[in-house]
Structures are given as C-alpha cells and as structure tokens.
Write an enzyme that holds these catalytic residues in place. Sequence first.
Site, PDB file in Angstrom:
ATOM      1  N   GLU A 174       3.621   6.369  -5.294  1.00  0.00           N
ATOM      2  CA  GLU A 174       3.110   5.222  -6.058  1.00  0.00           C
ATOM      3  C   GLU A 174       4.105   4.755  -7.123  1.00  0.00           C
ATOM      4  O   GLU A 174       3.977   3.664  -7.663  1.00  0.00           O
ATOM      5  CB  GLU A 174       1.773   5.589  -6.722  1.00  0.00           C
ATOM      6  CG  GLU A 174       0.672   5.832  -5.718  1.00  0.00           C
ATOM      7  CD  GLU A 174      -0.634   6.276  -6.373  1.00  0.00           C
ATOM      8  OE1 GLU A 174      -1.647   5.598  -6.187  1.00  0.00           O
ATOM      9  OE2 GLU A 174      -0.620   7.300  -7.082  1.00  0.00           O
ATOM     10  N   ASP A 201      -6.453   0.415   1.260  1.00  0.00           N
ATOM     11  CA  ASP A 201      -7.505   0.615   2.265  1.00  0.00           C
ATOM     12  C   ASP A 201      -8.753  -0.095   1.770  1.00  0.00           C
ATOM     13  O   ASP A 201      -8.787  -0.554   0.637  1.00  0.00           O
ATOM     14  CB  ASP A 201      -7.777   2.119   2.468  1.00  0.00           C
ATOM     15  CG  ASP A 201      -8.160   2.802   1.164  1.00  0.00           C
ATOM     16  OD1 ASP A 201      -7.267   3.350   0.512  1.00  0.00           O
ATOM     17  OD2 ASP A 201      -9.346   2.746   0.773  1.00  0.00           O
TER      18      ASP A 201
HETATM   19  N1  ADE Z   1      -7.319   5.345  -3.784  1.00  0.00           N
HETATM   20  C1  ADE Z   1      -6.919   4.625  -2.719  1.00  0.00           C
HETATM   21  N2  ADE Z   1      -7.919   4.455  -1.843  1.00  0.00           N
HETATM   22  C2  ADE Z   1      -9.004   5.088  -2.360  1.00  0.00           C
HETATM   23  C3  ADE Z   1     -10.317   5.280  -1.927  1.00  0.00           C
HETATM   24  N3  ADE Z   1     -10.736   4.791  -0.764  1.00  0.00           N
HETATM   25  N4  ADE Z   1     -11.161   6.000  -2.714  1.00  0.00           N
HETATM   26  C4  ADE Z   1     -10.737   6.500  -3.890  1.00  0.00           C
HETATM   27  N5  ADE Z   1      -9.487   6.353  -4.352  1.00  0.00           N
HETATM   28  C5  ADE Z   1      -8.620   5.648  -3.593  1.00  0.00           C
END
Ligand code: ADE
Length: 252
Positions: A12, A220
């Site tokens: 990151e 995501d």
């Molecule tokens: N960081 C990136 N994607 C995530 C997710 N789906 N839930 C929690 N933290 C995250």
Amino acid sequence: MTTAILSALPEEQGGLVQALEQREQFQYAGREFWRGRLYGQMVVLGLSGIGKVAAATAATVLLERLGVQRIVFTGVAGGMGEGVQVGDVVVATQFLQHDMDASPIFPRWEVPGYGCTQFVCDPELSAALFESASAYLANAKAGCASQGSEITRIRATRVHRGLVVSGDRFVSTLAESAALRTVLATAGYEALAVEMEGAAVAQVCRDFGKPFAAVRIISDRADDSAHVDFPRFIREVVRPYADHIIAGFLQR
Ligand code: ADE
C-alpha cells in the site's frame, strides 16, 4: 513540519520508500519506519500492520515517539457505497468503527468516553488528497499515467468523498456488506468504503489534537469475490496510485 504517511501493508506504500531522499530506516514497537525527505517535505513512512489495535499503536508511536505533526493514511478498502467500484478512490471525510457496540449502555457505534460515533478528518488535508487523487485519475484517463491492469483500464474511475467505516473484519461476503450497509443507512450513515485501520488512527489523532486524513483505493467490493480481488489489486494495481496521489499531495 513532519508528515507521517502510514499504511497497513508494504504494497500500500507503493514506491514511496524507494523515492525517499536521505533515507533512514528504523524499527520501533515491532514496526518499520523510514524518515527522510520526499518532494521537499520531511516525512516518516510507517507500516502499521492490519487492524485497529495495530493502527492505534503505530499512530501513537508516530505522534509521541517520532514527533510527526500530522498523519495521512494511504491504503486500500472494500467499496460499499453505490457506484464505489474497484479502481475508484475514496477520500474519507469521517470515520466510524462499525464493530463498536457498547449498547445498551451507550448508543450503537458511539465510542465510550467521546460522546460521538464519528471522528472527522482534517478538511484541509482531505481537500489536498482529493485534489491530488482527482488530478491523478484525470491524467490516468487521458493516458498520461498507466494504472497497470485491466482491472481499472476497462472503466472510468472516480474519486468519492465521504464516510469510511473500520472494523476488525475483512468483509468478504455480499450478505455481510449488504447487512452492514443497510444497518448503517437505517441510522443515517452512508458508508462509502470499509477497511480495518482508519477509525483507530482518527481516534488517536483526536486524542493528541493532531490533523489526520486518509485516502483509500478500492481493491474489492467487500463481496463474495473480495478474497480474490483484494490480493490481485494489491499485487498489480495499487502501487502507481499510492505513488502519484501522495506525490501530488506533498507538492500541494
Ligand atoms: N480492505 C480492503 N478490502 C477490504 C474488505 N473487503 N474488508 C475490510 N477491509 C478491506
């Protein structure tokens, strides 16, 4: 003025460590930190690790031990808001801990002792992050910067501003993210993204009276494919985002 740029995971951070001039690396409280000069500004780059407690430890070290005056978090998050898609960017205006629940003693999501459910980000730092992220995505669209993957090349990306929620859970089913979104929306909170550190850093910065802001790149949709999309995004896409957004921010 020293600015901390904090992330949970090395990916990151993009290539910020390599870009650091007069770089000095050290460890404290089991974490890696780098001090140096980046785009003319004194910075400390730090890695918190995952989760709220890890993030709170890192933020406390940065403020108390390493003497930074402000903290900016850069990392990824799961998209929750309508239209918040993989490859988009969310600049947080405030944070809420979605797993904080001391009810019925305190209202749900209220942080005991603080009398509030949300911690507000510094408006000036957040505005600078928003401008930088917008400029980067506009350049990327115009073909001046590569986002490096078909994940983002297939659609136009956007920068959003709003509420980000944090908790000690990787949200990886549509059922969970829909339920979380609905329960929050019913109480008037429109969550754009979910992650695992920001609210903790926001709370520590509030304790020390120091400005905090955060930018999250959507890796995501916090749904049933989150466990596939997240590692792939972290591997293939996130690096140029972090590099350009933080570069633009520090140069503003
Ligand atoms: N960081 C990136 N994607 C995530 C997710 N789906 N839930 C929690 N933290 C995250």
